[in-house]
Design a protein around this motif. Structure first.
Motif, PDB file in Angstrom:
ATOM      1  N   ARG A 242     -62.228  47.163 -39.057  1.00 37.07           N
ATOM      2  CA  ARG A 242     -62.336  46.197 -38.099  1.00 37.07           C
ATOM      3  C   ARG A 242     -61.399  46.607 -36.851  1.00 37.07           C
ATOM      4  N   LEU A 243     -61.216  47.924 -36.957  1.00 36.43           N
ATOM      5  CA  LEU A 243     -60.082  48.618 -36.176  1.00 36.43           C
ATOM      6  C   LEU A 243     -60.515  48.462 -34.584  1.00 36.43           C
ATOM      7  N   LYS A 244     -59.574  47.624 -33.913  1.00 30.72           N
ATOM      8  CA  LYS A 244     -59.531  47.518 -32.490  1.00 30.72           C
ATOM      9  C   LYS A 244     -58.300  48.121 -31.590  1.00 30.72           C
ATOM     10  N   GLU A 274     -49.326  41.956 -34.226  1.00 34.38           N
ATOM     11  CA  GLU A 274     -50.652  42.050 -34.821  1.00 34.38           C
ATOM     12  C   GLU A 274     -51.772  42.924 -33.937  1.00 34.38           C
ATOM     13  N   GLN A 275     -51.369  43.874 -33.002  1.00 32.11           N
ATOM     14  CA  GLN A 275     -52.040  44.815 -32.445  1.00 32.11           C
ATOM     15  C   GLN A 275     -51.980  46.109 -33.257  1.00 32.11           C
ATOM     16  N   PHE A 276     -53.016  46.614 -32.985  1.00 31.28           N
ATOM     17  CA  PHE A 276     -52.909  48.494 -33.114  1.00 31.28           C
ATOM     18  C   PHE A 276     -53.091  48.986 -31.919  1.00 31.28           C
ATOM     19  N   LEU A 277     -51.892  49.845 -31.638  1.00 34.13           N
ATOM     20  CA  LEU A 277     -51.896  50.611 -30.606  1.00 34.13           C
ATOM     21  C   LEU A 277     -52.221  52.029 -30.670  1.00 34.13           C
ATOM     22  N   LEU A 278     -53.134  52.589 -29.796  1.00 32.27           N
ATOM     23  CA  LEU A 278     -53.363  54.016 -29.668  1.00 32.27           C
ATOM     24  C   LEU A 278     -52.272  54.745 -29.223  1.00 32.27           C
ATOM     25  N   THR A 279     -51.826  55.667 -30.345  1.00 33.33           N
ATOM     26  CA  THR A 279     -50.822  56.689 -29.657  1.00 33.33           C
ATOM     27  C   THR A 279     -51.121  58.162 -29.244  1.00 33.33           C
ATOM     28  N   SER A 280     -52.580  58.456 -29.696  1.00 35.59           N
ATOM     29  CA  SER A 280     -52.928  59.859 -29.233  1.00 35.59           C
ATOM     30  C   SER A 280     -54.491  59.823 -29.511  1.00 35.59           C
ATOM     31  N   ILE A 281     -55.056  60.451 -28.814  1.00 33.75           N
ATOM     32  CA  ILE A 281     -56.484  60.566 -28.674  1.00 33.75           C
ATOM     33  C   ILE A 281     -56.861  62.148 -28.422  1.00 33.75           C
ATOM     34  N   HIS A 282     -57.756  62.737 -29.471  1.00 29.93           N
ATOM     35  CA  HIS A 282     -58.501  63.918 -29.025  1.00 29.93           C
ATOM     36  C   HIS A 282     -59.853  63.998 -29.322  1.00 29.93           C
ATOM     37  N   ARG A 283     -60.459  64.457 -28.529  1.00 31.38           N
ATOM     38  CA  ARG A 283     -61.969  64.691 -28.436  1.00 31.38           C
ATOM     39  C   ARG A 283     -62.340  66.040 -29.442  1.00 31.38           C
ATOM     40  N   LEU A 284     -63.261  65.753 -30.193  1.00 31.21           N
ATOM     41  CA  LEU A 284     -63.231  66.802 -31.297  1.00 31.21           C
ATOM     42  C   LEU A 284     -64.858  67.613 -30.710  1.00 31.21           C
ATOM     43  N   GLU A 285     -64.644  68.366 -29.893  1.00 32.82           N
ATOM     44  CA  GLU A 285     -65.831  69.170 -29.556  1.00 32.82           C
ATOM     45  C   GLU A 285     -66.614  69.955 -30.621  1.00 32.82           C
ATOM     46  N   LYS A 286     -67.913  69.695 -30.547  1.00 32.96           N
ATOM     47  CA  LYS A 286     -68.772  70.378 -31.494  1.00 32.96           C
ATOM     48  C   LYS A 286     -68.491  72.188 -31.498  1.00 32.96           C
ATOM     49  N   LYS A 287     -68.410  72.684 -30.323  1.00 31.69           N
ATOM     50  CA  LYS A 287     -68.282  74.084 -30.233  1.00 31.69           C
ATOM     51  C   LYS A 287     -66.907  74.783 -30.370  1.00 31.69           C
ATOM     52  N   SER A 288     -65.815  73.681 -30.481  1.00 29.88           N
ATOM     53  CA  SER A 288     -64.513  73.948 -30.628  1.00 29.88           C
ATOM     54  C   SER A 288     -63.955  73.978 -32.228  1.00 29.88           C
ATOM     55  N   ALA A 289     -63.669  74.847 -32.756  1.00 26.87           N
ATOM     56  CA  ALA A 289     -63.266  74.954 -34.162  1.00 26.87           C
ATOM     57  C   ALA A 289     -61.836  74.710 -34.337  1.00 26.87           C
ATOM     58  N   GLN A 290     -61.084  74.672 -32.967  1.00 24.21           N
ATOM     59  CA  GLN A 290     -59.529  74.545 -33.241  1.00 24.21           C
ATOM     60  C   GLN A 290     -59.116  73.289 -33.819  1.00 24.21           C
ATOM     61  N   LEU A 291     -59.738  72.369 -33.307  1.00 23.84           N
ATOM     62  CA  LEU A 291     -59.190  70.907 -33.577  1.00 23.84           C
ATOM     63  C   LEU A 291     -59.996  70.432 -35.121  1.00 23.84           C
ATOM     64  N   LYS A 292     -61.022  71.077 -35.284  1.00 24.09           N
ATOM     65  CA  LYS A 292     -61.444  70.895 -36.550  1.00 24.09           C
ATOM     66  C   LYS A 292     -60.557  71.531 -37.763  1.00 24.09           C
ATOM     67  N   ASN A 293     -60.117  72.673 -37.375  1.00 21.25           N
ATOM     68  CA  ASN A 293     -59.251  73.302 -38.467  1.00 21.25           C
ATOM     69  C   ASN A 293     -57.799  72.538 -38.418  1.00 21.25           C
TER      70      ASN A 293
END
Length: 312
Positions: A242-244, A274-293
């Motif tokens: 139920r993450l918001k 009672e809140q869940f705060l976003l502290t970091s967000i990264h988009r995992l691009e299909k063609k990029s192996a860097q973040l996947k690793n």
């Protein structure tokens, strides 16, 4: 007492720390004494245990490149072991990357890793106030107030025996309209992602179901069927379903990662009340192996201890 500090030392205090002679920092041992924290404003200084000079270790990333080699221990925050210094200072490294004020490192390292001189030198109150005024909006976006240990009225008024601000003006170069939301402004390197990972309570790989507005916040709704937990923290599995996530004050700043919400994301956050705060967000691009690793390595990574970003 402070009045007995030689005039030459007083002159050094007016210089940037990066210009201080290395010979002052390389002395192997000083038998001097640390001021107690509650006595800055009153002038009624008294002394605690003796301090020694120790090399600033390479893994103390907050201060390793500050411009001198050795530091006092205990430091001016009364941390008595290098392990304690590492743990507490590590939580502040992400703030440097936010570039909220050019003197942030100068202020923090004057306390976490103070230069070795024959008497402790504290930051001036104006230095603390300048950094605080610029960095508080960034810290508030992560749900943290300016901490008690850095309360500016504890530090001395500007004089020849405290560390003054070095940056002219000290305002960020980007306007509020163009400056990215702090959780969206992170380097995609192993070091940077790991620092945020250890400073966050939970992390997961997920798809986004919906992004909406709620007051001044932007709300990110997770797709409960497309999640892989990387770090659970204290959250239960049903809380992930139920993450918001709140991007604090996210309606007033750009977050390029959310321009296109298709695909997978690496999300980190923490629970505040009672809140869940976003502290970091990264988009995992299909063609990029860097973040996947990086994500694969994070699953095996053992943080030394949980500590909240910018807390101390």
């Amino acid at each position: 007492m402070v009045s007995q500090i030689p005039g030459a030392l007083a002159f050094l205090c007016l210089l940037p720390l990066t210009l201080m002679p290395m010979s002052l920092a390389m002395t192997s041992l000083y038998e001097d004494y640390g001021w107690q924290a509650d006595s800055y404003a009153t002038g009624q200084h008294f002394y605690s245990r003796s301090a020694v000079c120790v090399p600033i270790p390479e893994d103390l990333r907050l201060c390793h490149n500050v411009g001198y080699r050795d530091m006092r221990l205990p430091n001016l925050l009364e941390h008595e072991s290098m392990q304690e210094v590492r743990q507490q200072a590590g939580a502040w490294v992400p703030l440097l990357a936010k570039r909220c004020h050019p003197d942030t490192q100068l202020l923090l390292c004057s306390l976490f890793a103070p230069v070795c001189l024959d008497r402790p030198i504290y930051p001036c109150r104006s230095l603390c106030e300048a950094v605080r005024n610029s960095c508080v909006p960034v810290m508030e976006s992560f749900g943290f107030p300016w901490p008690e240990m850095l309360r500016c009225d504890k530090f001395p008024l500007d004089n020849d025996l405290c560390i003054t601000a070095q940056a002219a003006g000290g305002t960020p170069s980007e306007s509020p309209e163009t400056k990215k939301c702090p959780p969206c402004d992170n380097e995609q390197t192993m070091e940077s992602v790991t620092e945020h990972f250890c400073a966050s309570e939970f992390a997961l790989k997920m798809k986004i179901k919906q992004v909406k507005q709620e007051g001044s916040d932007r709300i990110i709704m997770a797709n409960p069927r497309k999640q892989k937990i990387v770090k659970r923290g204290s959250l239960r599995r049903k809380q992930f379903r139920r993450l918001k996530l709140h991007l604090k004050n996210g309606n007033g700043c750009p977050c390029p990662q959310l321009d296109d919400t298709s695909g997978n994301f690496l999300i980190m956050g923490r629970k505040l009340d009672e809140q869940f705060l976003l502290t970091s967000i990264h988009r995992l691009e299909k063609k990029s192996a860097q973040l996947k690793n990086i994500v694969k390595k994070l699953r095996r990574h053992k943080c030394t201890a949980f500590h909240s970003t910018f807390e101390g």
